[in-house]
Enzyme design. Structure first.
Site, PDB file in Angstrom:
ATOM      1  N   GLY A  40       7.834   2.227  -3.838  1.00 22.40           N
ATOM      2  CA  GLY A  40       7.940   3.670  -3.650  1.00 22.40           C
ATOM      3  C   GLY A  40       6.763   4.173  -2.845  1.00 22.40           C
ATOM      4  O   GLY A  40       6.274   3.483  -1.937  1.00 22.40           O
ATOM      5  N   CYS A  41       6.298   5.357  -3.153  1.00 19.11           N
ATOM      6  CA  CYS A  41       5.184   5.980  -2.428  1.00 19.11           C
ATOM      7  C   CYS A  41       3.979   5.053  -2.330  1.00 19.11           C
ATOM      8  O   CYS A  41       3.420   4.637  -3.345  1.00 19.11           O
ATOM      9  CB  CYS A  41       4.785   7.277  -3.132  1.00 19.11           C
ATOM     10  SG  CYS A  41       3.247   8.004  -2.534  1.00 19.11           S
ATOM     11  N   PHE A  42       3.569   4.715  -1.106  1.00 17.73           N
ATOM     12  CA  PHE A  42       2.463   3.765  -0.974  1.00 17.73           C
ATOM     13  C   PHE A  42       1.137   4.339  -1.442  1.00 17.73           C
ATOM     14  O   PHE A  42       0.229   3.590  -1.815  1.00 17.73           O
ATOM     15  CB  PHE A  42       2.354   3.158   0.434  1.00 17.73           C
ATOM     16  CG  PHE A  42       2.414   4.098   1.612  1.00 17.73           C
ATOM     17  CD1 PHE A  42       1.951   5.402   1.571  1.00 17.73           C
ATOM     18  CD2 PHE A  42       2.948   3.641   2.817  1.00 17.73           C
ATOM     19  CE1 PHE A  42       1.991   6.234   2.683  1.00 17.73           C
ATOM     20  CE2 PHE A  42       3.006   4.459   3.945  1.00 17.73           C
ATOM     21  CZ  PHE A  42       2.520   5.763   3.872  1.00 17.73           C
ATOM     22  N   TYR A 197       1.280  15.801  -7.032  1.00 13.42           N
ATOM     23  CA  TYR A 197       2.484  15.136  -6.525  1.00 13.42           C
ATOM     24  C   TYR A 197       2.925  14.043  -7.487  1.00 13.42           C
ATOM     25  O   TYR A 197       4.105  13.951  -7.860  1.00 13.42           O
ATOM     26  CB  TYR A 197       2.222  14.538  -5.139  1.00 13.42           C
ATOM     27  CG  TYR A 197       3.113  13.353  -4.838  1.00 13.42           C
ATOM     28  CD1 TYR A 197       4.464  13.533  -4.546  1.00 13.42           C
ATOM     29  CD2 TYR A 197       2.605  12.050  -4.928  1.00 13.42           C
ATOM     30  CE1 TYR A 197       5.293  12.446  -4.324  1.00 13.42           C
ATOM     31  CE2 TYR A 197       3.429  10.963  -4.708  1.00 13.42           C
ATOM     32  CZ  TYR A 197       4.776  11.167  -4.414  1.00 13.42           C
ATOM     33  OH  TYR A 197       5.585  10.085  -4.216  1.00 13.42           O
TER      34      TYR A 197
END
Length: 220
Positions: A40-42, A197
């Site tokens: 997912g989000c690095f 986030y």
């Protein structure tokens, strides 16, 4: 000078020379290895694995796909086949590849084929990118072990690595950046924007729901 003192002085000189010879030898470079994983989000994967003892560096970037000059805009707006991924450089004397794969599976939702958490689409799918047969064997073993531990089917793929492109500089270490960024919460420090986030995306809540006390990067 007596013969005894002469021998003693000569022996001392030899020991001093030997000492300089040993100290003067160039030190061998520390042995390092790398793995590439997509979770997912690095930003989040980088943040997690930079906390692991033995990990030397984590680089955010893109793996696989068709775009040679990958950018965040290209990869999120087009079906390039790219994955947001990280390259983890580590000291195998302090942490093994098998241990890193074990942590990896317990830091993601490996049952989700459509992305990770609030980030949807092929760019955010999970995968392990292997560079040789040894890595493939260990990655598959880790996947089977995680599936057994979780008691659910795991969709994370084990893929032969083809390319890894480093993401733009502003993506590196985003989670601890001090630059000011504009968000829906107003203008705040980058590290604070990252925390909001991550919480809003539900990453830690979902990982803890799946893995419970075995989730390595979630506060219990």
């Amino acid at each position: 000078m007596s013969r005894f003192h002469t021998l003693k002085a000569g022996l001392l000189a030899l020991l001093i020379v030997a000492g300089f010879t040993v100290q003067g030898k160039p030190a061998h470079a520390a042995e390092t290895e790398t793995i590439i994983v997509a979770g997912g989000c690095f930003w989040c994967v980088e943040s997690d694995f930079e906390r692991v003892t033995g990990v030397i560096d984590v680089i955010s970037g893109y793996a696989s796909g068709t775009l040679l000059d990958a950018t965040y805009t290209k990869d999120t707006n087009k079906r390039s086949g790219r994955y947001e991924a990280v390259q983890i450089k580590f000291d195998p004397n302090l942490v093994t590849r098998a241990q890193l794969y074990h942590l990896y599976f317990r830091s993601i939702d490996p049952t989700d084929a459509g992305g990770q958490f609030c980030d949807r689409g092929e760019t955010y799918r999970t995968a392990i990118f292997v560079q040789d047969d040894a890595q493939s064997k260990e990655a598959v073993a880790a996947k089977h072990e995680a599936q057994s531990a979780l008691g659910r089917d795991i969709v994370t793929r084990v893929i032969r690595a083809k390319t890894f492109s480093k993401a733009q500089s502003h993506h590196q270490d985003y989670y601890k950046g001090s630059n000011l960024v504009v968000t829906r919460f107003g203008t705040i420090k980058q590290s604070d924007a990252y925390k909001r986030y991550r919480k809003g995306c539900g990453r830690d809540a979902r990982v803890q729901q799946l893995w419970g006390k075995n989730a390595p990067f979630v506060s219990h």
